[in-house]
Every structure is written in C-alpha cells, then in structure tokens.
Write a protein that holds these residues in place. Structure first.
Motif, mmCIF file in Angstrom:
data_model
loop_
_atom_site.group_PDB
_atom_site.id
_atom_site.type_symbol
_atom_site.label_atom_id
_atom_site.label_comp_id
_atom_site.label_asym_id
_atom_site.label_seq_id
_atom_site.Cartn_x
_atom_site.Cartn_y
_atom_site.Cartn_z
ATOM 1 N N LEU A 144 0.821 -1.208 0.000
ATOM 2 C CA LEU A 144 0.000 0.000 0.000
ATOM 3 C C LEU A 144 0.857 1.261 0.000
ATOM 4 C CD1 LEU A 144 -2.708 1.477 0.246
ATOM 5 C CD2 LEU A 144 -2.598 1.115 2.718
ATOM 6 N N ILE A 145 1.885 1.273 0.833
ATOM 7 C CA ILE A 145 2.694 2.482 0.996
ATOM 8 C C ILE A 145 3.685 2.660 -0.148
ATOM 9 C CG2 ILE A 145 4.338 3.664 2.501
ATOM 10 C CD1 ILE A 145 3.024 2.181 4.855
ATOM 11 N N GLY A 146 4.289 1.550 -0.591
ATOM 12 C CA GLY A 146 5.345 1.631 -1.590
ATOM 13 C C GLY A 146 4.976 2.370 -2.865
ATOM 14 N N PRO A 147 3.827 2.050 -3.506
ATOM 15 C CA PRO A 147 3.513 2.672 -4.793
ATOM 16 C C PRO A 147 2.798 4.018 -4.705
ATOM 17 C CG PRO A 147 2.604 0.432 -4.599
ATOM 18 C CD PRO A 147 2.957 0.903 -3.231
ATOM 19 N N LEU A 148 2.587 4.549 -3.483
ATOM 20 C CA LEU A 148 1.774 5.766 -3.361
ATOM 21 C C LEU A 148 2.340 6.922 -4.175
ATOM 22 C CD1 LEU A 148 0.706 5.843 0.402
ATOM 23 C CD2 LEU A 148 -0.676 5.238 -1.599
ATOM 24 N N ALA A 149 3.661 6.989 -4.287
ATOM 25 C CA ALA A 149 4.261 8.091 -5.046
ATOM 26 C C ALA A 149 3.888 8.034 -6.520
ATOM 27 C CB ALA A 149 5.780 8.051 -4.896
ATOM 28 N N ASN A 150 3.512 6.847 -7.008
ATOM 29 C CA ASN A 150 3.158 6.697 -8.420
ATOM 30 C C ASN A 150 1.679 6.942 -8.702
ATOM 31 O OD1 ASN A 150 5.828 5.841 -8.920
ATOM 32 N ND2 ASN A 150 5.295 3.727 -8.430
ATOM 33 N N VAL A 151 0.872 7.100 -7.639
ATOM 34 C CA VAL A 151 -0.579 7.205 -7.816
ATOM 35 C C VAL A 151 -0.992 8.444 -8.618
ATOM 36 C CG1 VAL A 151 -2.759 7.591 -6.576
ATOM 37 C CG2 VAL A 151 -1.217 5.753 -5.870
ATOM 38 N N PRO A 152 -0.462 9.660 -8.329
ATOM 39 C CA PRO A 152 -0.906 10.822 -9.110
ATOM 40 C C PRO A 152 -0.689 10.656 -10.613
ATOM 41 C CG PRO A 152 0.275 11.537 -7.159
ATOM 42 C CD PRO A 152 0.464 10.063 -7.241
ATOM 43 N N GLY A 153 0.483 10.162 -10.993
ATOM 44 C CA GLY A 153 0.745 9.945 -12.413
ATOM 45 C C GLY A 153 -0.157 8.888 -13.006
ATOM 46 N N LEU A 163 9.658 -2.337 3.455
ATOM 47 C CA LEU A 163 9.307 -1.214 2.583
ATOM 48 C C LEU A 163 10.546 -0.563 1.978
ATOM 49 C CD1 LEU A 163 6.960 0.499 1.546
ATOM 50 C CD2 LEU A 163 7.198 1.934 3.579
ATOM 51 N N VAL A 164 11.680 -0.652 2.673
ATOM 52 C CA VAL A 164 12.908 -0.030 2.158
ATOM 53 C C VAL A 164 13.349 -0.703 0.857
ATOM 54 C CG1 VAL A 164 15.321 0.481 2.627
ATOM 55 C CG2 VAL A 164 13.618 0.728 4.454
ATOM 56 N N PRO A 165 13.611 -2.023 0.837
ATOM 57 C CA PRO A 165 13.994 -2.642 -0.438
ATOM 58 C C PRO A 165 12.873 -2.591 -1.476
ATOM 59 C CG PRO A 165 13.641 -4.325 1.239
ATOM 60 C CD PRO A 165 13.651 -3.012 1.943
ATOM 61 N N PHE A 166 11.616 -2.695 -1.006
ATOM 62 C CA PHE A 166 10.493 -2.650 -1.948
ATOM 63 C C PHE A 166 10.419 -1.293 -2.645
ATOM 64 C CE2 PHE A 166 6.078 -1.736 -2.998
ATOM 65 C CZ PHE A 166 5.702 -2.864 -3.710
ATOM 66 N N SER A 167 10.520 -0.205 -1.875
ATOM 67 C CA SER A 167 10.388 1.140 -2.444
ATOM 68 C C SER A 167 11.551 1.476 -3.371
ATOM 69 C CB SER A 167 10.296 2.177 -1.325
ATOM 70 O OG SER A 167 9.156 1.961 -0.528
ATOM 71 N N LEU A 168 12.764 1.113 -2.949
ATOM 72 C CA LEU A 168 13.928 1.379 -3.792
ATOM 73 C C LEU A 168 13.810 0.637 -5.124
ATOM 74 C CD1 LEU A 168 16.813 1.246 -1.142
ATOM 75 C CD2 LEU A 168 15.884 3.280 -2.297
ATOM 76 N N ALA A 169 13.436 -0.640 -5.051
ATOM 77 C CA ALA A 169 13.296 -1.421 -6.279
ATOM 78 C C ALA A 169 12.128 -0.917 -7.122
ATOM 79 C CB ALA A 169 13.107 -2.895 -5.932
ATOM 80 N N ASN A 170 11.062 -0.471 -6.470
ATOM 81 C CA ASN A 170 9.907 0.077 -7.185
ATOM 82 C C ASN A 170 10.308 1.341 -7.954
ATOM 83 O OD1 ASN A 170 7.011 0.227 -7.785
ATOM 84 N ND2 ASN A 170 7.035 2.021 -6.454
ATOM 85 N N ALA A 171 11.113 2.193 -7.319
ATOM 86 C CA ALA A 171 11.579 3.412 -7.981
ATOM 87 C C ALA A 171 12.464 3.077 -9.183
ATOM 88 C CB ALA A 171 12.333 4.282 -6.990
ATOM 89 N N VAL A 172 13.324 2.076 -9.019
ATOM 90 C CA VAL A 172 14.180 1.653 -10.134
ATOM 91 C C VAL A 172 13.330 1.125 -11.275
ATOM 92 C CG1 VAL A 172 15.922 -0.014 -10.850
ATOM 93 C CG2 VAL A 172 16.179 1.195 -8.680
ATOM 94 N N GLY A 173 12.361 0.279 -10.947
ATOM 95 C CA GLY A 173 11.496 -0.284 -11.981
ATOM 96 C C GLY A 173 10.707 0.779 -12.716
ATOM 97 N N SER A 174 10.191 1.764 -11.977
ATOM 98 C CA SER A 174 9.427 2.850 -12.612
ATOM 99 C C SER A 174 10.314 3.679 -13.538
ATOM 100 C CB SER A 174 8.811 3.759 -11.535
ATOM 101 O OG SER A 174 7.874 3.061 -10.769
ATOM 102 N N ALA A 175 11.564 3.910 -13.100
ATOM 103 C CA ALA A 175 12.486 4.683 -13.932
ATOM 104 C C ALA A 175 12.873 3.926 -15.196
ATOM 105 C CB ALA A 175 13.735 5.029 -13.127
ATOM 106 N N LEU A 176 12.901 2.604 -15.115
ATOM 107 C CA LEU A 176 13.284 1.790 -16.276
ATOM 108 C C LEU A 176 12.152 1.606 -17.277
ATOM 109 C CD1 LEU A 176 15.319 -1.076 -14.545
ATOM 110 C CD2 LEU A 176 16.230 0.811 -15.908
ATOM 111 N N PHE A 177 10.907 1.833 -16.821
ATOM 112 C CA PHE A 177 9.761 1.525 -17.692
ATOM 113 C C PHE A 177 9.755 2.380 -18.946
ATOM 114 C CE2 PHE A 177 5.352 2.421 -19.020
ATOM 115 C CZ PHE A 177 5.000 1.142 -19.429
ATOM 116 N N ARG A 178 9.633 1.706 -20.101
ATOM 117 C CA ARG A 178 9.463 2.357 -21.399
ATOM 118 C C ARG A 178 8.379 1.586 -22.161
ATOM 119 N NH1 ARG A 178 12.290 5.017 -18.853
ATOM 120 N NH2 ARG A 178 14.208 6.138 -19.379
#
Length: 251
Positions: free
Chosen positions: A61-70, A208-223
C-alpha cells in the motif's frame, strides 16, 4: 516498541522476505502489477497466511503511493470504478476464507495461482466475451474473492485486461490504481480483525525499504516501447517465486 522491533528483526526467514520484497518492488515498478505474485509464494513459506497477507498489504500500500498521481492522470477512472464496484462484495468473502485456511493449502494456492497466471500470460490467452461495465464488475468481484483469500487480487483483472484495446501505459496505470484500492480495503478489514500487530507493521516497514527502492528503479526503467522485455522478465520472476514457494520440501 523496542520489544516489537526486536521480534521483527528476529523473525525467521526475514532475509528471504527482504529478497522477495525487492523483486516484488522491481516488478511492480515497471509493470504496474505483480508484486503479490512475486512476494506471496515466498512469504507463505515463512509466515502464517493472515500474517503474510497483512505484511504484504501494508508494504504494497505504501510503496507505490508516489506513483498514484501519475497513474490517475494516465489511467481510465471510469472503468476503474466498475472494477471497484465488483470488488466490494467479493473481498469480504475471500477474507473470511483466509482466516481458516490451512497454511499448506494456502501455500499451494498462492503458488499455483501465480503459475496459472504466468501460463495464461505466456500462452497469450485472451478474454473472448463482451467487454463493458458488467464484465469489469465481474472481474472486480472475482478479484476480490481471490485477493481476500490469497492476497493475489491481480490475476483476474490482469487476464481481463489482456483483451483490452487500451494502450499499455493506460492498462498499467489502471492496474496500479486498482491494486492500491484493494490494499486500502484489505488493510481496513485486517485491522478490524486484529491482524495488523505492531510487530508485523514493523516487518512491513523494514521490507518497505527494499520494496520502495526497487519500485523506484522499476518505474524509472519503464518504457512503453519495450513492454515485451518487461513482460518476459516479470513472468520469469513470478514463475521462479511460485516454484520456490511450493511446499514440496518441508511437509
């Protein structure tokens, strides 16, 4: 608090949960879904069913919240509303099953659900029926039952979207928003049922620490133009986690 933190750090299998959380965050970041499919087979081998679900719900729930607005700007909120309408009656049914399911049955269930989902994705299976509000609500209802019982609400909706004419980025956004809504509902029910203890809340915070870091990496890699490569990697990670979670070695 100190005792709860000590219990969280002493949890047997915590390193495996950290690895599962990192892989789950990576997959969630570049695909918009799949964190539960990666995480739950391994978590089900370490924790009792209700606790495994509680930890995932808080982390997911907490990890992807930063991606919700987009995701809200990119997605299709009207169709998302129909999915949510179907989810509401289905989720309590699934959660009722979660509280009495045998741990071994739970492990088989989550691993086989993940493997079946990967098989359907790889084979290119498509929903051939009509699409519309009723179908979306039905997919949400099935997702609620499956999600409540196994913490894997994604597969029914993922398979429903495989036949969608929506662009890849829009499907990804809708899946992300739907799964956040599922986590909110599940957190409320699990909290009311007394399953969200301080110890497991701290375990979620650690993961949440490894999850959020990896989530940010994955979002940055998405094309969007490389969606095929992301699919192949996601499917491989999900299948590997499902096979690792099968209870074939310790009874």
């Amino acid at each position: 608090m100190a005792e709860a933190l000590a219990a969280a750090l002493a949890l047997a299998g915590l390193p495996w949960l950290v690895l599962a959380a990192a892989l789950a965050g990576l997959v969630r970041g570049f695909s918009g879904f799949g964190s539960g499919l990666v995480y739950m087979p391994i978590a089900g081998a370490v924790l009792p069913p209700a606790q495994a679900v509680a930890v995932l719900v808080l982390m997911d729930l907490i990890g992807p919240l930063a991606n919700v607005p987009g995701a809200w700007r990119t997605g299709a909120p009207v169709e998302l509303g129909w999915l949510g309408l179907g989810l509401l009656p289905g989720l309590p049914v699934g959660l009722a099953a979660l509280f009495w399911v045998d741990p071994q049955v739970f492990r088989w269930g989550v691993s086989l659900m993940a493997l079946v989902t990967v098989a359907a994705l790889v084979s290119g299976w498509r929903w051939r029926g009509a699409r519309g509000p009723r179908t979306a609500a039905a997919a949400g209802f099935v997702s609620g039952i499956v999600g409540g019982a196994t913490a894997l609400p994604g597969p029914p909706v993922i398979l429903y979207y495989m036949a969608s004419p929506l662009p890849v980025a829009q499907v990804r956004a809708n899946l992300m928003l739907f799964l956040v809504a599922v986590d909110l509902a599940m957190a409320a029910v699990l909290g009311a049922a007394g399953q969200l203890s301080l110890t497991f809340a701290l375990v979620s915070a650690l993961l949440l620490v490894p999850f959020s870091l990896a989530n940010a990496v994955g979002s940055a890699l998405f094309r969007p133009e490389r969606s095929g490569s992301y699919k192949a990697l996601s499917w491989s990670l999900i299948a590997g986690s499902a096979l690792a979670g099968l209870p074939l070695w310790n009874g």
